[in-house]
Design a protein around this motif. Structure first.
Motif, mmCIF file in Angstrom:
data_model
loop_
_atom_site.group_PDB
_atom_site.id
_atom_site.type_symbol
_atom_site.label_atom_id
_atom_site.label_comp_id
_atom_site.label_asym_id
_atom_site.label_seq_id
_atom_site.Cartn_x
_atom_site.Cartn_y
_atom_site.Cartn_z
ATOM 1 N N GLU A 90 0.844 -1.242 -0.122
ATOM 2 C CA GLU A 90 -0.055 0.005 -0.091
ATOM 3 C C GLU A 90 0.936 1.189 -0.180
ATOM 4 O O GLU A 90 0.552 2.155 -0.775
ATOM 5 C CB GLU A 90 -1.088 -0.078 1.125
ATOM 6 N N GLN A 121 -8.222 -1.919 -3.809
ATOM 7 C CA GLN A 121 -7.603 -0.276 -3.745
ATOM 8 C C GLN A 121 -7.040 0.285 -5.148
ATOM 9 O O GLN A 121 -7.063 1.532 -5.156
ATOM 10 C CB GLN A 121 -6.807 -0.208 -2.881
ATOM 11 N N GLU A 134 0.553 3.942 -3.070
ATOM 12 C CA GLU A 134 0.017 5.256 -2.571
ATOM 13 C C GLU A 134 1.270 6.159 -3.446
ATOM 14 O O GLU A 134 0.718 7.290 -3.828
ATOM 15 C CB GLU A 134 -0.062 5.566 -1.336
#
Length: 396
Positions: free
Chosen positions: A142, A183, A146
């Motif tokens: 993650e 995501q 990001e």
């Protein structure tokens, strides 16, 4: 300059070798033509040989030369798979430097109409032994996701050494990839890297049985098909790739990572329920050193000239098999050696000192095979640089 030099052989003797003198592969006619395959080149980085660093411990990059080479690839119609294994990711190139590389490449792509770029997202900033749980692996993915998406970059989800170490079975892989794919802002490319490229990835997808591993990977893709652009598999097994290709859901591509059999896999066999089942697209390390030939061949394929496609790309396969021979993880040395021979960088120095990872005999055979495939773009320069390398090894 004479076109003959003495090259070492496997038996330790020297033998004269004369350049063929054929014209190098010309990709000029490929320019402006749309390919009918998506083709990414996993691009190498150019080290800075003048940096005052300890090469085994610190990565010093010549940013101008590195980005310049990416512009060259884009100019040939190839996409750039950034900060991947070919760029020595996790093998000399750390995450902070990788992110800077991604940032610079994304910025450069803005000035190149139609430039295709996707960037490696992994967990390499998390030492495998530092992972205490599967959630640690997810958080590591993650963090990189990001950072790359904040730059506007698309993702290639790289295989994780930490996950390979922590996972107890296929269910842990389904959990990690499910969380990451949920995501993602846009469809990603998954990357299944075989243990021949990285021994720490043995047993990926929770098993050493390739067919069972494939079942797990396909289950992940089918559950999140709208978030998967494709999967690159680097197993050096064309039959496994074809079998998996024919099982991919609609809209998901197979990106060949098979540096032994790419020509026939890209050409395809036309078999399958969906158009994408009949051929592979490409995300290849070998498309870095053979970029001109790859571009010219893809242009011929798009024009329906299949025989010409094979005539151009087929002779590059023996070279690729040599560059990627075991230990396969040292293939980056051959990639950079080719860039030096062809004048795409001024030196043969690599991040981590990896220019020493192959023998002089290996380089000599690489030189012969590159010449046989008409891949020496500047033959006189290639001869001069090969003589330089020979002299450094005491062959004068």
């Amino acid at each position: 300059m004479t076109s003959t030099l003495d090259l070492p052989r496997l038996d330790g003797t020297l033998a004269p070798y004369t350049l063929r003198g054929n014209a190098p592969v010309d990709a000029a006619k490929a320019l402006g033509r749309n390919f009918n395959r998506i083709a990414y080149s996993a691009a190498h980085v150019v080290a800075d040989p003048l940096a005052a660093v300890d090469p085994w411990l610190e990565a010093a990059i010549d940013w101008d030369a590195t980005i310049g080479y990416r512009r060259h690839l884009w100019s040939l119609g190839l996409g750039v798979a950034e900060a991947m294994d070919t760029a020595q990711r996790g093998m000399g190139l750390d995450w902070p430097t990788s992110l800077e590389l991604i940032r610079r490449s994304l910025e450069a792509a803005k000035d190149m109409p139609g430039a295709l770029i996707a960037s490696g997202c992994g967990t390499d900033h998390l030492a495998p032994e530092a992972a205490r749980s599967i959630d640690d692996v997810i958080r590591a993915y993650e963090e990189q996701m990001e950072a790359i998406e904040a730059l506007g970059g698309g993702l290639i989800i790289m295989a994780s050494r930490a996950l390979a170490r922590m996972a107890k079975g296929p269910e842990d892989y389904r959990k990690v990839y499910g969380r990451i794919l949920e995501q993602a802002r846009q469809p990603v490319i998954l990357h299944w890297l075989g243990e021949m490229f990285d021994p720490a990835l043995a047993g990926y997808w929770g098993t050493s049985d390739i067919d069972a591993a494939m079942d797990t990977a396909l289950a992940v893709i089918e559950a999140h098909a709208s978030k998967v652009d494709g999967i690159k598999i680097s197993l050096l097994d064309k039959d496994k790739e074809i079998a998996m290709r024919r099982r991919l859901p609609e809209g998901v591509r197979m990106y060949t990572g098979d540096d032994f059999n790419y020509a026939e896999l890209i050409a395809g066999d036309g078999v399958g329920q969906l158009p994408t089942h009949g051929h592979s697209d490409a995300l290849l390390g070998i498309f870095d050193p053979i970029a001109a030939a790859a571009s010219a061949a893809l242009a011929e394929l798009a024009a329906g000239n299949v025989e010409r496609f094979h005539a151009i790309l087929g002779p590059t396969v023996p070279l690729s098999r040599h560059i990627f021979q075991a230990p396969t993880r040292f293939y980056k040395t051959g990639v950079v050696f080719m860039a030096w021979l062809n004048g795409q960088q001024s030196h043969f120095t690599m991040v981590g000192g990896q220019q020493s990872a192959r023998s002089l005999v290996h380089f000599a055979e690489l030189f012969r095979l590159a010449d046989a495939a008409d891949l020496l773009q500047r033959p006189e320069l290639a001869m001069h640089r090969m003589r330089t390398l020979l002299a450094l090894h005491g062959v004068e």
